[in-house]
Motif scaffolding. Structure first.
Motif, PDB file in Angstrom:
ATOM      1  N   LEU A 109      39.907 -19.707  -6.255  1.00 43.64           N
ATOM      2  CA  LEU A 109      40.550 -19.247  -5.312  1.00 43.64           C
ATOM      3  C   LEU A 109      38.813 -20.281  -4.186  1.00 43.64           C
ATOM      4  O   LEU A 109      39.993 -21.030  -3.249  1.00 43.64           O
ATOM      5  CB  LEU A 109      40.208 -17.889  -4.746  1.00 43.64           C
ATOM      6  N   GLN A 112      40.152 -23.693  -3.353  1.00 40.23           N
ATOM      7  CA  GLN A 112      41.277 -23.815  -2.919  1.00 40.23           C
ATOM      8  C   GLN A 112      40.598 -24.014  -1.095  1.00 40.23           C
ATOM      9  O   GLN A 112      41.604 -24.586  -0.193  1.00 40.23           O
ATOM     10  CB  GLN A 112      42.442 -23.116  -3.125  1.00 40.23           C
ATOM     11  N   THR A 139      46.764 -15.240  -5.237  1.00 39.92           N
ATOM     12  CA  THR A 139      47.641 -13.840  -5.764  1.00 39.92           C
ATOM     13  C   THR A 139      47.472 -14.061  -7.329  1.00 39.92           C
ATOM     14  O   THR A 139      47.445 -12.954  -8.538  1.00 39.92           O
ATOM     15  CB  THR A 139      49.399 -14.970  -5.787  1.00 39.92           C
ATOM     16  N   ASN A 140      46.874 -15.708  -7.795  1.00 43.30           N
ATOM     17  CA  ASN A 140      46.488 -15.661  -9.250  1.00 43.30           C
ATOM     18  C   ASN A 140      44.936 -14.600  -9.696  1.00 43.30           C
ATOM     19  O   ASN A 140      44.783 -14.077 -10.556  1.00 43.30           O
ATOM     20  CB  ASN A 140      45.369 -16.988  -9.652  1.00 43.30           C
ATOM     21  N   ASN A 730      49.870 -20.810  -6.493  1.00 45.92           N
ATOM     22  CA  ASN A 730      48.410 -20.751  -5.584  1.00 45.92           C
ATOM     23  C   ASN A 730      47.664 -21.915  -6.515  1.00 45.92           C
ATOM     24  O   ASN A 730      46.348 -21.818  -6.732  1.00 45.92           O
ATOM     25  CB  ASN A 730      47.946 -19.465  -6.357  1.00 45.92           C
TER      26      ASN A 730
END
Length: 818
Positions: A109, A112, A139-140, A730
């Motif tokens: 994350l 990202q 989400t993941n 994701n």
């Protein structure tokens, strides 16, 4: 969007409509900064976690460690794959522990978020020179969280019968997360060097001498002392360790009104209400609180009054405080937070002070006595602008207990500056007549983050410049030499999301970024405050973060960071330290989690994997893991309470250069499937059952790593509706690596055209007659892309696209109608 006029626009709940297609351009309109907000509406499960996650991202030590955990595994075997031994296995037993690491998902994350910020100047923005900052979706991470037994046991997940009310869930989640991550980090260890698994290594190198991450940052030692009032014996002493301080208001609240404790300081803050205790007083009591209760005394053989004390004996680098007063059931300590007061003697000197101070100082005396000071007026001298609260002297027996336990001794002093404030916004929706809420977070962004973000943008802009310049040169030579642009143009030109930007424009953007970076480095800038409210990210201030006088805003958590002098500043993380993780190429051949299946598309060497600039056709199929929940309003309109949520079930990738399938995997979702969507996805229950499937079934972790491998190698993905696919995966993919036929064959302000309709009209054959097939869809998308290049070279693309829209309107967009 909230329609309550009492709430400022920056605090209103603004999210994309359910199931709408939102691009980075839409989110950029809501963002004034370099950093993404979150695209995860309050109606989604466990939405309270998003502001906590972005808060941790801006702690340099946490960000760095999580980024280096992206390839971490539990156990010594690098190929610790999942093997099914039970006939009636469930999804919970199907996942090995290495595929359910929150630290790893948090690293994904944070990568990202880094990528969204770093590529924000690489988009095609003809009307603006500013960044196009999208939004992240956790989400993941939340999918992994929902599978953890500990999260269910602690009632953290939405829907749990014993869960705390929504307003206070971030406090409970943060408390769980820091403990859980430290336990995970202890299990996986800290790999040497770059903290990644090497291709041929099967063991981690564990550094057992380094302390746990959050323990080294946030942990406080407490001494528990129990003493009977009538007893002459020694008090009992115990030691505990905690990460978060809960503010305790019970001493200051009396029948609904704040009261003055008997030991309140004589010199109250000028202008402050006499009956209102300061933040320093409440914090002081929370650090050394005492509670009187009745307990059995062995000495007197009767029930006696016992005083239980819990006294802090150490000070952390980061002071995390749970406000413990938000929500419907919040105690009346919230009234204290509403107390703003004015300081200064005249109109020139007067300024509004908030109950929450910007700086505090905590001192632990040699005998264990605690002093808390708070900053009240920065315009005055050091002795006058700080207000001190000592409280009562500790009893002699308590001091002796601290000395005997070696918790007293040298004086400890630490000064802290406010770093983050997480708040609950009470939403009173005027149209639905309902009271709800969502969470926002104010964060003081370290300047090192701004420098790092701009440096990354410059790095990416230079790559875009080189790519654009090369394509411009090649296309010029092609036209000049043989005049046939079609043959070589198909290989050279790439209609990516930023192909409309010429090299000179990228060069201009680089100059602007370099000037911004130089200005930050040369001028005396203060760390800026930023308000994160879902996808809405705006510049803010310390006053806005600390103000709770308005009824719509309630405090949840505050975080203070210790102010170090120049000698100890090296304890902070250098943002220039390398946190890049290289995905090993052989992850593409990871073993399936099924019995007796072999991978039909194995790659024997790294040279066979597509790399920089190579086109890869991509498509994915999804299953539903959460049903939509909706209700009807009094006016009869439908309102989505919970948006349906999908999970990746199959992904297919084709090397456009060779036409070979390089990946065709079915993916086992972490959560139970509620609808296989077979009509659209072609996925059946037997396809995702390791006992019955005939496909190559892999874990979600390995599916992510395969995609990341291709993204990091610079492959360009060709597909139809890729933004929605990548959102569900994701996965962030830079604009220069996306060729989306959904956007190529689209006219502004008109509907998007389905893949099947375009193939039927332009290529002359029908597809998806029974169910979707991701391999077929990927091939069709690439054929449509080649067709678009052909039409553009002939100069007829615009006319043909208009004909498609006219034909679709005439046939009501049905396939097979003349």
């Amino acid at each position: 969007i909230d329609d309550n006029p009492a709430i400022p626009q920056t605090y209103k709940c603004t999210y994309r409509p359910p199931y709408s297609i939102f691009s980075s351009y839409h989110f950029a309109e809501l963002n004034q900064t370099l950093y993404p907000g979150w695209d995860y509406a309050p109606a989604m499960p466990n939405a309270y976690s998003s502001p906590v996650l972005i808060l941790l991202y801006f702690v340099p030590e946490v960000r760095r460690r999580m980024l280096l955990c992206q390839l971490s595994r539990i156990g010594t075997n690098e190929k610790h794959n999942l093997r099914v031994k039970q006939q009636n296995s469930s999804i919970a037993t199907m996942q090995d522990k290495s595929n359910m690491l929150l630290s790893q998902e948090l690293g994904f994350l944070f990568h990202q978020i880094d990528s969204i910020s770093g590529h924000s100047m690489s988009y095609s923005t003809p009307n603006s020179d500013g960044p196009v900052v999208g939004a992240f979706a956790p989400t993941n991470f939340l999918s992994t969280l929902s599978t953890l037994p500990e999260a269910s046991a602690l009632a953290l997940l939405d829907g749990s019968a014993a869960a705390c009310e929504p307003a206070r869930k971030p406090e409970a989640f943060l408390r769980f997360l820091v403990h859980h991550l430290d336990r995970e980090l202890g299990e996986i260890g800290e790999p040497n060097g770059t903290n990644v698994e090497k291709e041929n290594d099967s063991k981690h190198i564990i550094d057992q001498y380094k302390p746990k991450l959050f323990d080294s940052l946030m942990a406080l030692d407490f001494q528990g002392i129990n003493e009977f009032v009538t007893s002459t014996g020694n008090p009992t002493v115990s030691t505990t360790r905690g990460y978060i301080i809960d503010l305790a208001y019970n001493r200051f609240i009396n029948q609904g009104r704040p009261k003055i404790p008997t030991e309140i300081v004589k010199e109250d803050i000028i202008g402050a209400p006499k009956a209102s205790p300061s933040f320093a007083e409440v914090l002081h009591y929370s650090l050394c609180k005492d509670i009187g209760l009745r307990a059995w005394c062995q000495t007197t053989r009767s029930y006696e009054t016992v005083i239980q004390r819990k006294i802090v004996t150490s000070l952390p680098k980061m002071l995390c405080i749970s406000c413990a007063c938000a929500g419907i059931n919040g105690n009346e300590g919230l009234t204290l937070w509403r107390n703003d007061y004015e300081s200064g003697q005249n109109s020139v000197e007067k300024s509004t002070n908030h109950w929450l101070p910007e700086q505090i100082e905590i001192e632990i005396g040699e005998m264990g006595n605690i002093i808390v000071r708070q900053l009240v007026d920065q315009s005055k001298s050091d002795s006058e602008r700080w207000k001190e609260f000592k409280g009562e002297e500790l009893p002699k027996s308590v001091k002796e207990g601290l000395v005997n336990s070696a918790k007293a001794g040298n004086k400890k002093v630490a000064r802290y500056e406010l770093n983050a404030v997480l708040s609950h916004v009470c939403t009173d929706n005027m149209s639905t007549k309902e009271i709800d809420g969502h969470h926002v977070v104010h964060i003081r962004i370290p300047l090192s983050y701004n420098k790092s973000a701009i440096s990354k943008q410059i790095h990416e802009i230079r790559k875009c410049f080189d790519q654009a310049l090369n394509e411009e040169k090649e296309n010029f030579i092609t036209d000049k030499v043989n005049g046939e642009f079609v043959n070589r143009g198909v290989q050279l030109r790439k209609i990516t999301l930023n192909s409309g930007v010429i090299s000179s424009e990228f060069e201009c953007r680089e100059k602007i970024l370099c000037q911004n970076l130089q200005r930050i480095e040369n001028e005396d800038f203060q760390d800026p405050w930023v308000l994160f409210n879902g996808p809405v990210v705006s510049k803010s201030s310390s006053n806005d973060a600390r103000s709770f006088k308005d009824a719509f805003k309630e405090p949840c958590c505050v975080m203070y960071k210790q102010i170090f002098d120049e000698k100890t500043s090296n304890s902070l993380v250098d943002m220039n330290q390398d946190t890049k993780v290289t995905i090993p190429w052989n992850v593409i051949n990871c073993s399936p989690i099924t019995h007796g299946t072999s991978y039909n598309h194995s790659i024997k060497s790294e040279s066979e994997i597509p790399s920089l600039g190579d086109l890869v056709a991509f498509d994915a199929e999804f299953v539903q893991v959460q049903n939509e929940e909706s209700k009807l309003t009094a006016s009869g309109s439908k309102v989505t309470v919970k948006e349906g949520r999908n999970a990746l079930a199959r992904m297919s990738l084709i090397d456009c250069k060779t036409g070979e399938i390089i990946i065709d995997d079915h993916v086992l979702p972490r959560e139970p499937v509620v609808d296989y969507l077979t009509r659209f996805s072609g996925i059946r229950s037997v396809d995702l059952d390791p006992m019955t499937t005939t496909h190559n079934l892999i874990t979600m972790r390995n599916a992510y790593l395969k995609m990341r491998l291709l993204v990091d190698r610079g492959c360009i993905f060709v597909g139809h509706g890729l933004s929605q696919d990548f959102l569900t995966l994701n996965m962030y993919v830079p604009p220069g690596q996306i060729i989306d036929t959904l956007l190529i064959y689209h006219q502004e302000n008109r509907r998007f055209i389905s893949l099947r309709f375009l193939v039927n009209y332009l290529l002359g054959y029908d597809m998806q007659q029974d169910v979707h097939d991701s391999v077929e869809d990927a091939k069709a998308a690439f054929e449509l892309y080649l067709k678009a290049l052909e039409l553009k070279d002939k100069g007829t693309f615009a006319n043909v696209l208009q004909q498609i829209y006219d034909f679709g309107k005439r046939t009501d967009w049905k396939v097979g109608v003349d």
